[in-house]
Motif scaffolding. Sequence first.
Motif, PDB file in Angstrom:
ATOM      1  N   PRO A 122      47.189  46.972  45.313  1.00  0.00           N
ATOM      2  CA  PRO A 122      48.335  47.924  45.149  1.00  0.00           C
ATOM      3  C   PRO A 122      49.592  47.946  45.302  1.00  0.00           C
ATOM      4  CG  PRO A 122      46.409  48.729  46.052  1.00  0.00           C
ATOM      5  CD  PRO A 122      46.031  47.190  46.143  1.00  0.00           C
ATOM      6  N   LEU A 123      50.590  48.238  44.487  1.00  0.00           N
ATOM      7  CA  LEU A 123      51.819  47.833  44.549  1.00  0.00           C
ATOM      8  C   LEU A 123      52.772  48.599  45.739  1.00  0.00           C
ATOM      9  CD1 LEU A 123      54.203  46.584  42.963  1.00  0.00           C
ATOM     10  CD2 LEU A 123      54.821  48.721  41.967  1.00  0.00           C
ATOM     11  N   ASP A 124      52.127  49.734  46.464  1.00  0.00           N
ATOM     12  CA  ASP A 124      52.746  50.185  47.600  1.00  0.00           C
ATOM     13  C   ASP A 124      52.356  49.468  48.786  1.00  0.00           C
ATOM     14  OD1 ASP A 124      49.916  50.790  47.133  1.00  0.00           O
ATOM     15  OD2 ASP A 124      50.077  52.876  48.171  1.00  0.00           O
ATOM     16  N   ILE A 125      51.169  48.938  48.862  1.00  0.00           N
ATOM     17  CA  ILE A 125      50.881  47.866  49.932  1.00  0.00           C
ATOM     18  C   ILE A 125      51.430  46.737  49.750  1.00  0.00           C
ATOM     19  CG2 ILE A 125      48.747  46.879  50.923  1.00  0.00           C
ATOM     20  CD1 ILE A 125      46.998  48.937  49.989  1.00  0.00           C
ATOM     21  N   GLU A 126      51.587  46.299  48.670  1.00  0.00           N
ATOM     22  CA  GLU A 126      52.327  44.952  48.305  1.00  0.00           C
ATOM     23  C   GLU A 126      53.639  45.054  49.023  1.00  0.00           C
ATOM     24  OE1 GLU A 126      53.752  42.808  44.403  1.00  0.00           O
ATOM     25  OE2 GLU A 126      51.577  42.326  44.825  1.00  0.00           O
ATOM     26  N   SER A 127      54.499  46.300  48.561  1.00  0.00           N
ATOM     27  CA  SER A 127      55.800  46.512  48.799  1.00  0.00           C
ATOM     28  C   SER A 127      55.927  46.619  50.287  1.00  0.00           C
ATOM     29  CB  SER A 127      56.518  47.849  48.040  1.00  0.00           C
ATOM     30  OG  SER A 127      56.193  47.560  46.783  1.00  0.00           O
ATOM     31  N   ASN A 128      55.073  47.302  50.972  1.00  0.00           N
ATOM     32  CA  ASN A 128      55.147  47.289  52.616  1.00  0.00           C
ATOM     33  C   ASN A 128      54.974  45.958  52.954  1.00  0.00           C
ATOM     34  OD1 ASN A 128      55.174  48.495  54.940  1.00  0.00           O
ATOM     35  ND2 ASN A 128      52.933  48.764  54.977  1.00  0.00           N
ATOM     36  N   MET A 129      54.189  45.037  52.507  1.00  0.00           N
ATOM     37  CA  MET A 129      54.005  43.871  53.023  1.00  0.00           C
ATOM     38  C   MET A 129      55.337  43.011  52.801  1.00  0.00           C
ATOM     39  SD  MET A 129      50.339  42.591  51.414  1.00  0.00           S
ATOM     40  CE  MET A 129      49.006  43.083  51.979  1.00  0.00           C
ATOM     41  N   ALA A 130      55.891  43.125  51.637  1.00  0.00           N
ATOM     42  CA  ALA A 130      57.472  42.453  51.417  1.00  0.00           C
ATOM     43  C   ALA A 130      58.427  42.739  52.460  1.00  0.00           C
ATOM     44  CB  ALA A 130      57.716  42.416  49.981  1.00  0.00           C
ATOM     45  N   THR A 131      58.399  44.416  52.739  1.00  0.00           N
ATOM     46  CA  THR A 131      59.279  44.691  53.667  1.00  0.00           C
ATOM     47  C   THR A 131      59.145  44.309  54.812  1.00  0.00           C
ATOM     48  OG1 THR A 131      59.338  46.751  52.290  1.00  0.00           O
ATOM     49  CG2 THR A 131      60.416  46.888  54.448  1.00  0.00           C
ATOM     50  N   ASN A 132      57.971  44.156  55.297  1.00  0.00           N
ATOM     51  CA  ASN A 132      57.929  43.701  56.663  1.00  0.00           C
ATOM     52  C   ASN A 132      58.291  42.144  56.878  1.00  0.00           C
ATOM     53  OD1 ASN A 132      56.330  45.797  58.434  1.00  0.00           O
ATOM     54  ND2 ASN A 132      55.295  45.930  56.582  1.00  0.00           N
TER      55      ASN A 132
ATOM     56  N   LYS B 136      57.405  56.147  51.402  1.00  0.00           N
ATOM     57  CA  LYS B 136      56.608  56.626  52.579  1.00  0.00           C
ATOM     58  C   LYS B 136      56.184  55.139  53.348  1.00  0.00           C
ATOM     59  CE  LYS B 136      53.377  59.562  54.948  1.00  0.00           C
ATOM     60  NZ  LYS B 136      52.469  60.690  54.707  1.00  0.00           N
ATOM     61  N   VAL B 137      56.464  55.125  54.683  1.00  0.00           N
ATOM     62  CA  VAL B 137      56.101  53.840  55.577  1.00  0.00           C
ATOM     63  C   VAL B 137      54.979  54.316  56.578  1.00  0.00           C
ATOM     64  CG1 VAL B 137      56.540  51.793  56.815  1.00  0.00           C
ATOM     65  CG2 VAL B 137      57.773  52.731  54.862  1.00  0.00           C
ATOM     66  N   SER B 138      53.834  53.837  56.453  1.00  0.00           N
ATOM     67  CA  SER B 138      52.763  54.580  57.616  1.00  0.00           C
ATOM     68  C   SER B 138      53.133  54.104  58.859  1.00  0.00           C
ATOM     69  CB  SER B 138      51.409  54.057  56.987  1.00  0.00           C
ATOM     70  OG  SER B 138      51.291  52.646  57.018  1.00  0.00           O
ATOM     71  N   LYS B 139      52.551  54.496  59.855  1.00  0.00           N
ATOM     72  CA  LYS B 139      52.769  54.171  61.354  1.00  0.00           C
ATOM     73  C   LYS B 139      51.842  52.969  61.535  1.00  0.00           C
ATOM     74  CE  LYS B 139      54.266  58.511  63.300  1.00  0.00           C
ATOM     75  NZ  LYS B 139      54.035  59.504  64.314  1.00  0.00           N
ATOM     76  N   ILE B 140      52.135  52.247  62.371  1.00  0.00           N
ATOM     77  CA  ILE B 140      51.702  51.193  62.924  1.00  0.00           C
ATOM     78  C   ILE B 140      50.327  51.604  63.463  1.00  0.00           C
ATOM     79  CG2 ILE B 140      51.449  49.006  64.362  1.00  0.00           C
ATOM     80  CD1 ILE B 140      54.527  48.856  64.121  1.00  0.00           C
TER      81      ILE B 140
END
Length: 510
Positions: free
Chosen positions: A68-78, A447-451
């Motif tokens: 999913p794009l939101d998960i992939e975007s979170n990965m790229a941001t990290n 939105k970025v979820s907590k760790i």
Amino acid sequence: MVRKYIRKTTSKYTKEELDIATAVMRNGKITLADACRFYRIPKTTLFRHAKGLSGIKSSSKGRSIAIPLDIESNMATNIKTMAKWGYGLCKKEIIIAMKQYLEKNSIKTPFKNGIPGDDYFLNVKRRHNLSQKKPQSVEVARKRAADPFVISQYFELVQEVTHNMPPDRIYNIDETSFCLDPSRVKVVGQKGRAAHRVTAGSGKENFTVLMGGNAVGQKLPPLIIFKGKSIWNSWMAKSDEEFVGMTYAATANGWMENGTFSNYFQRSFLPAIGNGRPAALIYDGHVSHISLNIVEMALKENIVILKLPPHTSHLPQPMDLAVFKPFKLKYDNAIIKWQRKNYGVKISKQQFSTIISRIWHELDPQMIRSGFKKAGIFPFDNKVIPETTFEPAALERFKKSKQCPMVPLPTDAIYAQSALPNFSIESALGSIPIENAIVEQSTQIEKVSKITEHSFEAVLLEHVKQESNRGKSKRKRVCPGAEVITSPEAVTKLQKIEYDKRTKTKKGRK
């Protein structure tokens, strides 16, 4: 599989038009035939969407992406955040981290054995503006020393020292190493085969040369340091080929030593700068450059010595910024020409001195002036170092301190405060209150979820978890930042160090 597919056909309708046509049909305000003609949408497509038989799963025209794009975007941001903090990951590490994340969260993908392939990785780079590049090796000491508090304090001292001082009285000196075999100039050869350049030496023998100049481009006589016990006349360039005032020295390891620098300061630097006073001299804080003898001579001659902050000479040092790189390129070309005419012969010390003297004489003074300009010394510019050089967290603390000035502290407290605290990747990605440090790069994500235990951030932290370094004794800093070593406080400190040395020596003899 085509990695760079380019669509050859274009749709006559947009996603927005399809949504509007579907909504209007469901409300019964228009017939299927009229909607097809008005919105130019195929009848079967509009019928399926209006009846809910199919829907758009992706913003693109093709099938939806594997993750999913939101998960992939979170990965790229990290991944971007890790690279910014100096923990850049390679392609293999990223793919392994993705595999672990997918397994822990039970996300089904079409990947073979759950491992993303090369094609998917290429598309991730394209979608999120990522690229593979050769990293610039930066010592951890340099990374931590490039602190906005330290650099700001340095520029305050520069402004204080050079205020109303003519540019021809502002000097900078620095030493660098020259290899006897060329290594910078590339050669042209057949593709697919190695190209060779025959040299007489092993490529490991180096000589140290100290050079300097002032803010108007005037050059100081260089100092060449050879490895040995004595200087021989056969090592020196001939008088008609030598730069005026050039000096020579010999040390056990071929490096700068305290006594060597003291002799250079007294017998070469002082006569070369003339009688213009007061003057300012800026150089790095190497142990060979700081002694009570040098400070006393500088005070007697009305010369202010400003020491650069430790491990930051690559940022505000004029000779490093604009002089050494073009000088060494010309030096390599000169060595190559000499070796072609002297095949298999090792270059002599006298020939080395002659080449250094000739290149230094021919060097354009504009390069030295450019070095002072790039360093922000003259003309003075305390914002010459870009903000991207600093670590984001340190820069944010610095900006907040400027908005809310703190109560002035004693000098020692200011030095301790300016030092960058111990950094760990946990504080960058997961610790409170920096839990959402990744948000600075997350403009693409709402939105970025907590760790959590199964988050992508937690997977990355496993790869860079720091080992405990217990048992190491703490060191005491003598000069934590930029410092005027001709100031009364610095002189007192140096006198105490000299006294302690003599006292320890006497006790040892007894």
